[in-house]
Write a protein that holds these residues in place. Sequence first.
Motif, mmCIF file in Angstrom:
data_model
loop_
_atom_site.group_PDB
_atom_site.id
_atom_site.type_symbol
_atom_site.label_atom_id
_atom_site.label_comp_id
_atom_site.label_asym_id
_atom_site.label_seq_id
_atom_site.Cartn_x
_atom_site.Cartn_y
_atom_site.Cartn_z
ATOM 1 N N ASN A 37 0.764 -1.070 -0.058
ATOM 2 C CA ASN A 37 0.031 -0.220 -0.015
ATOM 3 C C ASN A 37 0.911 1.287 -0.134
ATOM 4 O O ASN A 37 1.887 1.349 0.765
ATOM 5 C CB ASN A 37 -0.873 -0.121 1.198
ATOM 6 N N ASN A 39 0.423 5.402 0.289
ATOM 7 C CA ASN A 39 -0.250 6.551 0.428
ATOM 8 C C ASN A 39 0.575 7.844 0.170
ATOM 9 O O ASN A 39 1.738 7.914 0.714
ATOM 10 C CB ASN A 39 -0.679 6.582 1.832
ATOM 11 N N SER A 108 -0.120 -4.146 2.978
ATOM 12 C CA SER A 108 -1.737 -3.709 2.588
ATOM 13 C C SER A 108 -2.609 -4.690 3.625
ATOM 14 O O SER A 108 -3.620 -4.297 3.882
ATOM 15 C CB SER A 108 -1.859 -4.031 1.307
ATOM 16 N N ASN A 129 -5.826 12.606 0.178
ATOM 17 C CA ASN A 129 -4.867 11.295 0.246
ATOM 18 C C ASN A 129 -5.068 10.520 -1.122
ATOM 19 O O ASN A 129 -6.166 10.357 -1.526
ATOM 20 C CB ASN A 129 -5.626 10.363 1.361
ATOM 21 N N THR A 131 -4.185 6.921 -2.909
ATOM 22 C CA THR A 131 -3.674 5.492 -2.528
ATOM 23 C C THR A 131 -3.465 4.853 -3.790
ATOM 24 O O THR A 131 -3.985 4.958 -4.764
ATOM 25 C CB THR A 131 -4.757 4.676 -1.744
#
Length: 147
Positions: A37, A39, A108, A129, A131
């Motif tokens: 993940n 961000n 993640s 944000n 992602t």
Amino acid sequence: MFPEILCDLPLSAAWGFKFDDHLQTGVSLHADAAAVNVNLWITPDEYNLDGTTGGLVIYDAVAPSDLTFAQYNTDNYMSTEGRKQLDEYGWRNITVPYRQNRVILFDSARYHTTQELSFRPGFLSRRINLTFLFGIRGSYCPMKRSM
């Protein structure tokens, strides 16, 4: 650093959130179905009214691998079994403070949630944000395994 972490893991999903400045709530506790993940926060720091808010809390506990994304991210699961898992880990976590242009990379499968928000009212000052999810859960960089 990115090539060593992401290798040839494909981008599997991407999205952005521009959070409501009246509700001041972020994304609730969940896990994602990817390997990595990424961000990225892009709202200027001066719009965050409290430097101790607006970040991301990443827990040590991971979602069970024998359940699907839809199963472990239901409100019912998170309020019962998910909370039990977090209890077992003593809710250990790392809290990453909000900073403009900060990138956070993590597994993640780890449970994570947005910290409380306190951003200046107005459309231009809302927390944004981005992602990016890479790979599928359980897939990792072959370069790392051979090192």
